[in-house]
Write an enzyme that holds these catalytic residues in place. Sequence first.
Site, PDB file in Angstrom:
ATOM      1  N   LEU A 148       0.910  -1.282  -0.003  1.00 50.46           N
ATOM      2  CA  LEU A 148      -0.107   0.184  -0.107  1.00 50.46           C
ATOM      3  C   LEU A 148       0.840   1.374   0.084  1.00 50.46           C
ATOM      4  O   LEU A 148       2.019   1.113   0.513  1.00 50.46           O
ATOM      5  CB  LEU A 148      -0.990   0.165   1.479  1.00 50.46           C
ATOM      6  CG  LEU A 148      -1.775  -1.015   1.323  1.00 50.46           C
ATOM      7  CD1 LEU A 148      -2.646  -0.983   2.698  1.00 50.46           C
ATOM      8  CD2 LEU A 148      -2.892  -1.176   0.233  1.00 50.46           C
ATOM      9  N   ASP A 149       0.501   2.245  -0.730  1.00 50.38           N
ATOM     10  CA  ASP A 149       1.206   3.599  -0.680  1.00 50.38           C
ATOM     11  C   ASP A 149       1.458   3.954   0.861  1.00 50.38           C
ATOM     12  O   ASP A 149       0.554   3.642   1.667  1.00 50.38           O
ATOM     13  CB  ASP A 149       0.542   4.555  -1.140  1.00 50.38           C
ATOM     14  CG  ASP A 149       0.572   4.419  -2.737  1.00 50.38           C
ATOM     15  OD1 ASP A 149       1.316   3.668  -3.367  1.00 50.38           O
ATOM     16  OD2 ASP A 149      -0.485   5.144  -3.513  1.00 50.38           O
ATOM     17  N   LYS A 150       2.354   4.654   1.176  1.00 51.71           N
ATOM     18  CA  LYS A 150       2.940   5.214   2.511  1.00 51.71           C
ATOM     19  C   LYS A 150       1.671   5.928   3.316  1.00 51.71           C
ATOM     20  O   LYS A 150       1.491   5.499   4.422  1.00 51.71           O
ATOM     21  CB  LYS A 150       3.840   6.406   2.313  1.00 51.71           C
ATOM     22  CG  LYS A 150       4.127   6.932   3.493  1.00 51.71           C
ATOM     23  CD  LYS A 150       5.170   8.049   3.280  1.00 51.71           C
ATOM     24  CE  LYS A 150       5.646   8.795   4.798  1.00 51.71           C
ATOM     25  NZ  LYS A 150       6.708   9.898   4.428  1.00 51.71           N
TER      26      LYS A 150
END
Length: 341
Positions: A148-150
């Site tokens: 998942l993105d940051k």
Amino acid sequence: MSDPFKQAAGNRKVLTADESAEGRLDAWLTAQVGEEFSRSRIKALIKDGQVFLRGDPVTDPQRKVRTGDSFELTLPEPEDPTPQGEDIPLDILHEDDDVIVICKPSGLVVHPGAGNWTGTLVNALIHHCSNTLSGIGGVRRPGIVHRLDKDTTGVMVVAKNDIAHRHLSLQFADHGRTMPLERAYQAVVWGRPRSLSGMVDAPLGRATGDRTRRAVKRPDSQDADEAITHYQVVERFHEKPDATAFASLVECRLETGRTHQIRVHMAHIGHPLLGDTVYGAGFKTKANLLPEEIRKIVNGFGRQALHAFMLQFEHPRTGEIMHFEVPLPDDMVELVEALRR
């Protein structure tokens, strides 16, 4: 011709431009250093005053290189490429000998990389699981089968051994077409999609001139990857008689899993995510139409409003269908409640 690349005292390198040197400073230095540092890293070092010409700092990355210029480049000490365990709290939803399922918070990078060598989910997993993580992903991505993105929150599964890693990877590669994997996200987007449900079928690839961004590509483009997102509007905020709305809560389900897929696809149909400064920056002024109390919450939302609320997969050992759902995190709850007002 003498080698223009010489090692200076300490961690400085001296690079002298010969008659073939041309172009801007950051590009030339990157070519001389080779694969040791990226161009963006060299550019940052220049701006930080770590490049000298005749004893004076050169801070303009676009400065033209001239024959005979002799630059001193101060390089940082090398960083250990092998992640170390760090005692970072994990929100564990399930754990057994094969998998660990967590709810990732906002701000946590999944695996080490440029600018984020420590403080990642991998560092936390190494500390928690010791040496039991799958090694298929390499030293920087042990056990990681998806990401998942940051600043995206939500459910993730991690493999604790190689057999589990292979089985889970097959499921993610299949994208639920023939296997039981399912992934669903909740997002708050600007406006209201014309159709309350629909599909975005638009190939994605790297954006021209910026390797960190993704963009919709022509199907016949060499770097175009198939990308399909299904969406459904769950709730509309400040809906008007003409069927438009200020914002909407949308559920998205992935048929493919490309980098930034939901963010790019929703922006592509004219409804980028609230808080997305990369793909939705042009919509931020819409918040000025809101009452001050609500406007402060919308403007203060410091990330893309995206949450991976559901993950389903087949357990790699038992074959059991594992289903996990997590509610919206507190910051998205506050955002939704403010929009409802």
